[in-house]
Design a protein around this motif. Structure first.
Motif, PDB file in Angstrom:
ATOM      1  N   PRO A 154      33.930  73.107 -57.414  1.00 48.05           N
ATOM      2  CA  PRO A 154      33.187  71.863 -57.684  1.00 48.05           C
ATOM      3  C   PRO A 154      31.925  72.130 -58.505  1.00 48.05           C
ATOM      4  CG  PRO A 154      33.827  72.008 -55.375  1.00 48.05           C
ATOM      5  CD  PRO A 154      34.120  73.343 -55.978  1.00 48.05           C
ATOM      6  N   ALA A 155      31.600  71.190 -59.375  1.00 51.88           N
ATOM      7  CA  ALA A 155      30.401  71.326 -60.205  1.00 51.88           C
ATOM      8  C   ALA A 155      29.152  71.171 -59.350  1.00 51.88           C
ATOM      9  CB  ALA A 155      30.415  70.278 -61.317  1.00 51.88           C
ATOM     10  N   ALA A 156      28.080  71.807 -59.801  1.00 52.27           N
ATOM     11  CA  ALA A 156      26.799  71.680 -59.101  1.00 52.27           C
ATOM     12  C   ALA A 156      26.295  70.247 -59.192  1.00 52.27           C
ATOM     13  CB  ALA A 156      25.785  72.652 -59.695  1.00 52.27           C
ATOM     14  N   SER A 157      25.383  69.898 -58.315  1.00 47.49           N
ATOM     15  CA  SER A 157      24.841  68.541 -58.289  1.00 47.49           C
ATOM     16  C   SER A 157      24.222  68.182 -59.638  1.00 47.49           C
ATOM     17  CB  SER A 157      23.797  68.429 -57.181  1.00 47.49           C
ATOM     18  OG  SER A 157      23.224  67.145 -57.165  1.00 47.49           O
ATOM     19  N   GLY A 158      24.587  67.023 -60.164  1.00 44.16           N
ATOM     20  CA  GLY A 158      24.045  66.562 -61.432  1.00 44.16           C
ATOM     21  C   GLY A 158      24.763  67.097 -62.655  1.00 44.16           C
ATOM     22  N   ARG A 159      25.823  67.874 -62.472  1.00 44.41           N
ATOM     23  CA  ARG A 159      26.572  68.427 -63.584  1.00 44.41           C
ATOM     24  C   ARG A 159      28.013  67.907 -63.543  1.00 44.41           C
ATOM     25  NH1 ARG A 159      23.849  72.017 -66.385  1.00 44.41           N
ATOM     26  NH2 ARG A 159      25.736  72.751 -67.465  1.00 44.41           N
ATOM     27  N   THR A 160      28.650  67.900 -64.708  1.00 37.90           N
ATOM     28  CA  THR A 160      30.020  67.416 -64.843  1.00 37.90           C
ATOM     29  C   THR A 160      30.887  68.493 -65.474  1.00 37.90           C
ATOM     30  OG1 THR A 160      29.249  65.127 -65.114  1.00 37.90           O
ATOM     31  CG2 THR A 160      31.487  65.621 -65.833  1.00 37.90           C
ATOM     32  N   LYS A 161      32.059  68.695 -64.930  1.00 40.00           N
ATOM     33  CA  LYS A 161      33.008  69.643 -65.506  1.00 40.00           C
ATOM     34  C   LYS A 161      33.838  68.957 -66.588  1.00 40.00           C
ATOM     35  CE  LYS A 161      35.237  70.890 -61.864  1.00 40.00           C
ATOM     36  NZ  LYS A 161      36.249  71.555 -61.019  1.00 40.00           N
ATOM     37  N   ILE A 162      33.923  69.594 -67.750  1.00 41.79           N
ATOM     38  CA  ILE A 162      34.847  69.172 -68.795  1.00 41.79           C
ATOM     39  C   ILE A 162      35.841  70.315 -68.964  1.00 41.79           C
ATOM     40  CG2 ILE A 162      35.147  68.470 -71.196  1.00 41.79           C
ATOM     41  CD1 ILE A 162      32.311  67.442 -71.200  1.00 41.79           C
ATOM     42  N   ILE A 163      37.064  70.094 -68.523  1.00 42.28           N
ATOM     43  CA  ILE A 163      38.090  71.137 -68.535  1.00 42.28           C
ATOM     44  C   ILE A 163      38.959  70.948 -69.773  1.00 42.28           C
ATOM     45  CG2 ILE A 163      40.014  72.155 -67.250  1.00 42.28           C
ATOM     46  CD1 ILE A 163      38.723  70.826 -64.728  1.00 42.28           C
ATOM     47  N   LEU A 164      39.024  71.966 -70.606  1.00 42.44           N
ATOM     48  CA  LEU A 164      39.829  71.931 -71.823  1.00 42.44           C
ATOM     49  C   LEU A 164      41.094  72.743 -71.556  1.00 42.44           C
ATOM     50  CD1 LEU A 164      36.972  72.630 -74.418  1.00 42.44           C
ATOM     51  CD2 LEU A 164      37.623  70.454 -73.355  1.00 42.44           C
ATOM     52  N   GLY A 165      42.228  72.072 -71.424  1.00 46.07           N
ATOM     53  CA  GLY A 165      43.431  72.765 -71.002  1.00 46.07           C
ATOM     54  C   GLY A 165      44.642  72.470 -71.865  1.00 46.07           C
ATOM     55  N   THR A 166      45.618  73.356 -71.777  1.00 44.80           N
ATOM     56  CA  THR A 166      46.907  73.148 -72.418  1.00 44.80           C
ATOM     57  C   THR A 166      47.837  72.460 -71.416  1.00 44.80           C
ATOM     58  OG1 THR A 166      47.683  75.321 -71.678  1.00 44.80           O
ATOM     59  CG2 THR A 166      46.592  75.223 -73.825  1.00 44.80           C
ATOM     60  N   ASN A 167      49.135  72.440 -71.721  1.00 46.61           N
ATOM     61  CA  ASN A 167      50.068  71.775 -70.808  1.00 46.61           C
ATOM     62  C   ASN A 167      50.240  72.515 -69.495  1.00 46.61           C
ATOM     63  OD1 ASN A 167      51.384  73.892 -72.015  1.00 46.61           O
ATOM     64  ND2 ASN A 167      53.307  72.816 -72.340  1.00 46.61           N
ATOM     65  N   ILE A 168      49.548  73.657 -69.315  1.00 50.51           N
ATOM     66  CA  ILE A 168      49.549  74.311 -68.000  1.00 50.51           C
ATOM     67  C   ILE A 168      48.926  73.390 -66.952  1.00 50.51           C
ATOM     68  CG2 ILE A 168      47.308  75.451 -68.344  1.00 50.51           C
ATOM     69  CD1 ILE A 168      48.256  77.780 -66.739  1.00 50.51           C
ATOM     70  N   CYS A 169      48.027  72.498 -67.387  1.00 51.60           N
ATOM     71  CA  CYS A 169      47.375  71.562 -66.467  1.00 51.60           C
ATOM     72  C   CYS A 169      48.236  70.329 -66.190  1.00 51.60           C
ATOM     73  CB  CYS A 169      46.034  71.107 -67.030  1.00 51.60           C
ATOM     74  SG  CYS A 169      44.846  72.429 -67.301  1.00 51.60           S
ATOM     75  N   GLU A 170      49.356  70.249 -66.884  1.00 54.86           N
ATOM     76  CA  GLU A 170      50.214  69.075 -66.743  1.00 54.86           C
ATOM     77  C   GLU A 170      50.941  69.069 -65.409  1.00 54.86           C
ATOM     78  OE1 GLU A 170      54.177  67.671 -69.025  1.00 54.86           O
ATOM     79  OE2 GLU A 170      52.506  68.228 -70.317  1.00 54.86           O
ATOM     80  N   THR A 171      51.511  70.210 -65.042  1.00 53.87           N
ATOM     81  CA  THR A 171      52.280  70.279 -63.799  1.00 53.87           C
ATOM     82  C   THR A 171      52.041  71.565 -63.021  1.00 53.87           C
ATOM     83  OG1 THR A 171      54.145  71.182 -65.059  1.00 53.87           O
ATOM     84  CG2 THR A 171      54.156  68.814 -64.635  1.00 53.87           C
ATOM     85  N   SER A 172      51.648  72.633 -63.718  1.00 57.38           N
ATOM     86  CA  SER A 172      51.570  73.940 -63.052  1.00 57.38           C
ATOM     87  C   SER A 172      50.447  74.012 -62.035  1.00 57.38           C
ATOM     88  CB  SER A 172      51.392  75.044 -64.102  1.00 57.38           C
ATOM     89  OG  SER A 172      52.468  75.048 -65.015  1.00 57.38           O
TER      90      SER A 172
END
Length: 362
Positions: free
Chosen positions: A275-293
């Protein structure tokens, strides 16, 4: 029970299993390599193939081999195919009328927005000279092309190139109801090129301006900084290019830019799950591995470029090549679903509704 005892896993560069392992999670490639050494899968009673809708080359080969095993030496083998978006009739007929079990799943609502909606919300304009615009062919009204006749004969023929869509007047029925600037940008847009400028504008609208008047999340969605944003990109090159732009943009200083692709080690991939620290936002740059894997539970917004880089076999030469192409509709549905795993979310698509309906394959 410790991992590697009764339950284990095996991937390309990593393995945690023992002689007592009864349930093994592994990749399609690992199963295919085992089949080379043990064609009858001795000692295996069940094979569960997940996400069969992806129809990758390795998956198709595995299904062919499993069907052959069922017909010949292993009629006792139990094969279970799973997917939330597969064409069940196709797979049932492939396995000669295999029974179908439907399990209703719990999904949260996801609001989908297409390229025209993003252009309208951000006032992003694609100029004629932009690198994200289609190019006109100025070689003249006619050009010489090699044409193959039905008989197989190849000959040079002059082809009229006057009817270039970019040289035509804008049709009144072209996305009615949108601003003229939006319609012009759609007319010019080359959707096969990833528009990094538009991605930055969309992220700025969500994270800096926090304006959800045009891109409205569904009721019950928590769009606070505690949720992460997942951006689907075709490959490592695009991930690096966008990461450099976002890290160099002062508007996103409160964001953690996290890459996610198959060449990362398991340790590096775990960053996306923290989880991101308080007041911060995660922007995840992913390939199709994030689609189902993998499943990232805190994703509340998905930005989908609609493109994927895959190995394709050339039927004429027999060789393989890595090409970038449009995702299948089922894959896009899976990507959008990443935003609705644990709560309502949004999916922002960098391609138009016309492309989604008429160009992408089922």
């Amino acid at each position: 029970d410790p991992l590697g005892n009764m339950v284990g896993y095996q991937i390309r560069m990593e393995s945690k299993r023992s002689s007592r392992t009864k349930l093994l999670f592994c990749t399609t490639g690992v199963v295919l390599r085992r089949l080379q050494d043990d064609p009858n899968l001795k000692g295996v009673t069940h094979v569960i193939v997940d996400e069969v809708h992806e129809r990758q080359q390795q998956t198709d080969v595995l299904l062919i081999v499993l069907r052959q095993l069922l017909r010949t030496t292993r009629p006792d083998l139990k094969v279970i195919l799973m997917s939330a978006t597969m064409d069940e009739k196709l797979f049932c007929s492939f396995f000669q009328g295999a029974p179908l079990v439907s399990v209703p799943g719990r999904t949260f609502p996801v609001n989908n927005y297409f390229l025209e909606d993003l252009l309208e919300a951000t006032d992003h304009l694609i100029e004629e000279s932009s690198r994200y615009a289609l190019r006109e062919d100025y070689r003249g009204e006619k050009t010489a092309m090699m044409v193959t006749a039905r008989s197989g004969e190849r000959r040079k023929q002059m082809v009229d190139c006057h009817d270039n869509p970019l040289s035509m007047e804008l049709d009144e029925d072209w996305y009615p109801g949108f601003k003229m600037s939006t319609r012009l940008s759609l007319w010019r847009a080359n959707e096969e090129v990833i528009n990094y400028d538009l991605v930055e504008d969309v992220l700025a609208l969500l994270l800096v301006k926090k304006d959800y008047s045009a891109l409205t999340p569904p009721e019950g969605a928590d769009m606070s900084s505690s949720g992460s944003i997942l951006v689907f990109l075709p490959g490592l090159g695009e991930i690096k290019a966008l990461a450099e732009r976002l890290e160099g943009n002062r508007s996103f200083r409160s964001c953690d830019i996290i890459p996610m692709h198959s060449t990362l080690s398991s340790k590096d991939q775990r960053r996306a799950f923290i989880p991101a620290a308080s007041g911060r936002t995660k922007i995840i740059l992913g390939t199709n591995i994030c689609e189902t894997s993998i499943t990232l539970p805190d994703v509340v917004c998905v930005i989908d470029c609609g493109r994927v880089r895959q190995v394709v076999r050339n039927k004429r030469t027999g060789g393989s090549m890595l090409v970038q192409q449009w995702c299948a509709k089922s894959s896009c549905k899976q990507r959008a679903g990443r935003a609705g795993r644990v709560q309502p979310g949004m999916c922002l698509k960098l391609y138009s509704s016309h492309t989604a309906e008429h160009i992408m394959k089922a």
